[in-house]
Structure formats: C-alpha cells, structure tokens
Design a protein around this motif. Sequence first.
Motif, PDB file in Angstrom:
ATOM      1  N   ILE A  69      13.780  22.670   8.298  1.00 44.52           N
ATOM      2  CA  ILE A  69      14.450  23.935   8.607  1.00 44.52           C
ATOM      3  C   ILE A  69      14.335  24.189  10.106  1.00 44.52           C
ATOM      4  CG2 ILE A  69      14.622  26.390   8.068  1.00 44.52           C
ATOM      5  CD1 ILE A  69      12.842  25.695   5.551  1.00 44.52           C
ATOM      6  N   ASN A  70      15.451  24.496  10.739  1.00 44.57           N
ATOM      7  CA  ASN A  70      15.471  24.740  12.178  1.00 44.57           C
ATOM      8  C   ASN A  70      14.857  26.090  12.513  1.00 44.57           C
ATOM      9  OD1 ASN A  70      16.890  22.330  12.678  1.00 44.57           O
ATOM     10  ND2 ASN A  70      18.831  23.335  12.262  1.00 44.57           N
ATOM     11  N   ARG A  71      14.170  26.132  13.624  1.00 42.04           N
ATOM     12  CA  ARG A  71      13.713  27.408  14.172  1.00 42.04           C
ATOM     13  C   ARG A  71      14.865  27.975  14.986  1.00 42.04           C
ATOM     14  NH1 ARG A  71       8.630  28.154  12.911  1.00 42.04           N
ATOM     15  NH2 ARG A  71       7.335  26.363  12.500  1.00 42.04           N
ATOM     16  N   GLY A  72      14.909  29.292  15.091  1.00 45.29           N
ATOM     17  CA  GLY A  72      15.997  29.897  15.856  1.00 45.29           C
ATOM     18  C   GLY A  72      16.141  31.370  15.562  1.00 45.29           C
ATOM     19  N   ALA A  73      17.368  31.835  15.651  1.00 43.88           N
ATOM     20  CA  ALA A  73      17.656  33.264  15.492  1.00 43.88           C
ATOM     21  C   ALA A  73      17.396  33.709  14.058  1.00 43.88           C
ATOM     22  CB  ALA A  73      19.102  33.544  15.873  1.00 43.88           C
ATOM     23  N   SER A  74      16.461  34.631  13.926  1.00 44.70           N
ATOM     24  CA  SER A  74      16.144  35.193  12.613  1.00 44.70           C
ATOM     25  C   SER A  74      16.782  36.563  12.484  1.00 44.70           C
ATOM     26  CB  SER A  74      14.624  35.346  12.444  1.00 44.70           C
ATOM     27  OG  SER A  74      13.988  34.101  12.433  1.00 44.70           O
ATOM     28  N   TYR A  75      17.284  36.845  11.310  1.00 42.40           N
ATOM     29  CA  TYR A  75      17.826  38.177  11.030  1.00 42.40           C
ATOM     30  C   TYR A  75      16.677  39.147  10.799  1.00 42.40           C
ATOM     31  CZ  TYR A  75      22.459  36.027  10.272  1.00 42.40           C
ATOM     32  OH  TYR A  75      23.648  35.374  10.401  1.00 42.40           O
ATOM     33  N   ASP A  76      17.015  40.418  10.753  1.00 43.51           N
ATOM     34  CA  ASP A  76      16.049  41.481  10.500  1.00 43.51           C
ATOM     35  C   ASP A  76      15.281  41.202   9.205  1.00 43.51           C
ATOM     36  OD1 ASP A  76      15.223  44.449  10.952  1.00 43.51           O
ATOM     37  OD2 ASP A  76      15.901  44.354   8.853  1.00 43.51           O
ATOM     38  N   ILE A  77      13.979  41.377   9.244  1.00 47.26           N
ATOM     39  CA  ILE A  77      13.136  41.043   8.094  1.00 47.26           C
ATOM     40  C   ILE A  77      13.484  41.881   6.862  1.00 47.26           C
ATOM     41  CG2 ILE A  77      11.218  42.588   8.658  1.00 47.26           C
ATOM     42  CD1 ILE A  77       9.367  40.165   7.837  1.00 47.26           C
TER      43      ILE A  77
END
Length: 137
Positions: A69-77
């Motif tokens: 799984i790529n690290r990167g832009a995460s959406y709001d938890i």
Amino acid sequence: MKLDSSDTFTCEMSGRLFALSVKKGYDSVDFVDKLMHSELAQHLYKKEQSPMWLGEAYLMSTLETECSINRGASYDIDMMEWAGWIFKYWSIAYPDDTPMNIYIQAPIQKLKNMYIGLHVMSPDVQIQDIKELFYKN
C-alpha cells in the motif's frame, strides 16, 4: 435494517480498519482500492464475520502481507472511519453485492465528496442515495 450487536461490532471494526490506514499514513485512494480488490475483502465484506473479530491491527497486517500500500495523501480520519463502517453495513444489507460491486458503486473519491451530506442520514438512505446516483450515470 436493524443491526444486531455482532453486526454493529463488525461495522465498527471495518471503520477502525479504515481509520488505521490514515494513522499509518497510507494514501486513502490506494488503500481502499487495494483492500476492496483483495482476498481479505472477500472475507470481510460478507455476512459471515469471523475475520472481523481478529481486530483492525491483524486485518491491516494481513492486507499488508497481501499487497503493498502506497503512503501518501490520506483523507480525513472521520470520513474514512465512516466509509469503512458504511462498506461493512452495505455488505450486510446487500449480501449479494461483492466488495468489488460495492466499490464500483461507491469509490472512495465519491464518498469523500458526498460525506458531508450523507453521513448524517440513516445508513439505508445513504446507500440508496449512492446506488441511485450510480444508476443515473
């Protein structure tokens, strides 16, 4: 649809799995795409709920073993937790919908855009609205 306590637990577990992806810094789109295409999803998003009892850390570890799984832009938890919850609820309410069928109708980018308006409605209405939008397009 009325959930029993076991169903409620598994919806919450799915939500916590999605929230954990944010805490781990995973790209939200990549995480959900890989999860919903995974063998793990075939077990998680069906009525039989045995894998959900293992906990979100174990489930994440299983997914990480299955794919990168790529690290990167995460959406709001909060949005991600809701999305995980609604995906599991959907699989209970519509047992014939496979994880891929759910994801085709409700890609995470669409859910992100619909979150503000949808998350305050009942889950049944949320899914009906998503399905109606999918079938209109």
